[in-house]
Design a protein around this motif. Structure first.
Motif, PDB file in Angstrom:
ATOM      1  N   SER A  66       5.730  59.413  68.483  1.00  0.00           N
ATOM      2  CA  SER A  66       4.467  59.765  69.149  1.00  0.00           C
ATOM      3  C   SER A  66       4.374  61.257  69.423  1.00  0.00           C
ATOM      4  O   SER A  66       3.312  61.871  69.245  1.00  0.00           O
ATOM      5  N   THR A  70       1.712  63.746  67.714  1.00  0.00           N
ATOM      6  CA  THR A  70       0.825  64.509  68.591  1.00  0.00           C
ATOM      7  C   THR A  70       0.841  65.991  68.246  1.00  0.00           C
ATOM      8  O   THR A  70      -0.219  66.630  68.138  1.00  0.00           O
ATOM      9  N   THR A  73      -0.780  66.566  64.826  1.00  0.00           N
ATOM     10  CA  THR A  73      -2.217  66.308  64.935  1.00  0.00           C
ATOM     11  C   THR A  73      -2.936  67.464  65.607  1.00  0.00           C
ATOM     12  O   THR A  73      -4.012  67.892  65.168  1.00  0.00           O
ATOM     13  N   SER A 153      -5.031  59.490  63.984  1.00  0.00           N
ATOM     14  CA  SER A 153      -5.235  60.387  65.127  1.00  0.00           C
ATOM     15  C   SER A 153      -5.993  61.663  64.768  1.00  0.00           C
ATOM     16  O   SER A 153      -6.699  62.225  65.611  1.00  0.00           O
ATOM     17  N   GLY A 203      -4.165  66.113  73.325  1.00  0.00           N
ATOM     18  CA  GLY A 203      -2.776  65.746  73.094  1.00  0.00           C
ATOM     19  C   GLY A 203      -2.365  64.521  73.893  1.00  0.00           C
ATOM     20  O   GLY A 203      -1.644  63.647  73.389  1.00  0.00           O
ATOM     21  N   VAL A 206      -3.974  61.439  72.210  1.00  0.00           N
ATOM     22  CA  VAL A 206      -3.307  61.128  70.945  1.00  0.00           C
ATOM     23  C   VAL A 206      -1.936  60.515  71.207  1.00  0.00           C
ATOM     24  O   VAL A 206      -1.544  59.526  70.566  1.00  0.00           O
ATOM     25  N   PHE A 207      -1.197  61.080  72.162  1.00  0.00           N
ATOM     26  CA  PHE A 207       0.124  60.552  72.487  1.00  0.00           C
ATOM     27  C   PHE A 207       0.030  59.124  73.013  1.00  0.00           C
ATOM     28  O   PHE A 207       0.790  58.238  72.591  1.00  0.00           O
TER      29      PHE A 207
END
Length: 271
Positions: A66, A70, A73, A153, A203, A206-207
């Protein structure tokens, strides 16, 4: 006046009662049961993720995946989003629509896309087989999960950065350039501070999404186990509801803590 006020309060209570009942039945009650369930197997069940090596490995693998997704991304999303915000060209809106199209796909479909690309019968396997190198696959392990999570993501980051960069005050950048600042100085002194709250909020989301992703992991995680799949196996294959609840609490606490901290730092307007 008092009768009118009382009638308004009764009307408000009557309107709020169904929502409160729904909230209590479908949120408070399940959460209370989830929190209490591990205690039926002993208080040590709450800490199983730390005392059992298999569960700890699943948690660490989920955290590592993850965090990596992140960071990548945010980097790619910022580059693409800022470029789309600054450039005006024919077909820009169409390109932005295509880049954000995966937002409409559930995780299972994205996992299926990855299998079509890197699975046993995928394009890459057919190509390497035709070249005499055997059937090369990458869809069912860490690489496949990483690419699928990134594919899932990245559109969110691109859309977020495009909107944030479009709303920036360009006079700050023009002032920095008039003072002789290079592109890197402008990025460091203008772009990064202006987009810091957006980066933190994006962030965190997304995480949290990557930590709890199930559909994509269910499709691809045959060689690399992540915590949502561990939870699924515990209550589906082994009927170990107490342990599944404990792992769910751990997963929920981590994602909630990340979202809470980022919200405190970035401010509520960033979310």
């Amino acid at each position: 006046m008092r009768q009118g006020s009382s009638a308004s309060r009764l009307l408000l209570v009557g309107c709020a009662a169904p929502a409160a009942a729904f909230f209590a039945a479908f949120w408070l009650l399940p959460v209370a049961l989830l929190l209490a369930l591990p205690a039926s197997k002993g208080w040590g069940t709450y800490f199983a993720v730390l005392t059992n090596s298999r569960y700890l490995q699943s948690l660490l693998q989920t955290l590592g995946l993850s965090l990596t997704v992140t960071l990548v991304t945010l980097l790619l999303g910022a580059l693409v989003g800022i470029a789309l915000a600054r450039q005006r060209f024919r077909g820009r809106q169409l390109l932005l629509s295509l880049l954000t199209l995966p937002l409409s796909f559930p995780g299972v479909i994205i996992g299926f896309f990855m299998i079509l690309l890197g699975g046993r019968q995928g394009v890459v396997a057919d190509l390497t087989h035709a070249l005499g190198w055997g059937r090369f696959t990458f869809a069912y392990g860490l690489t496949g999960l990483f690419l699928a999570y990134l594919y899932f993501s990245l559109p969110r980051a691109i859309a977020t950065y495009t909107a944030a960069a479009s709303a920036m005050d360009l006079q700050l950048e023009e002032a920095a350039r008039s003072l002789g600042a290079s592109r890197w100085r402008v990025a460091r002194d203008v772009w990064i501070p202006e987009l810091a709250a957006t980066t933190l909020a994006c962030g965190a989301i997304v995480f949290a999404t990557a930590m709890g992703a199930f559909g994509t992991a269910f499709t691809l995680a045959s060689k690399f186990e992540v915590l949502p799949i561990t939870i699924y196996n515990e209550f589906t294959n082994y009927a170990n509801f107490a342990l599944a609840a404990s792992l769910s609490i751990t997963l929920g606490l981590i994602t909630w803590l990340v979202l809470w901290v980022s919200r405190r730092i970035a401010g509520p307007t960033a979310f």
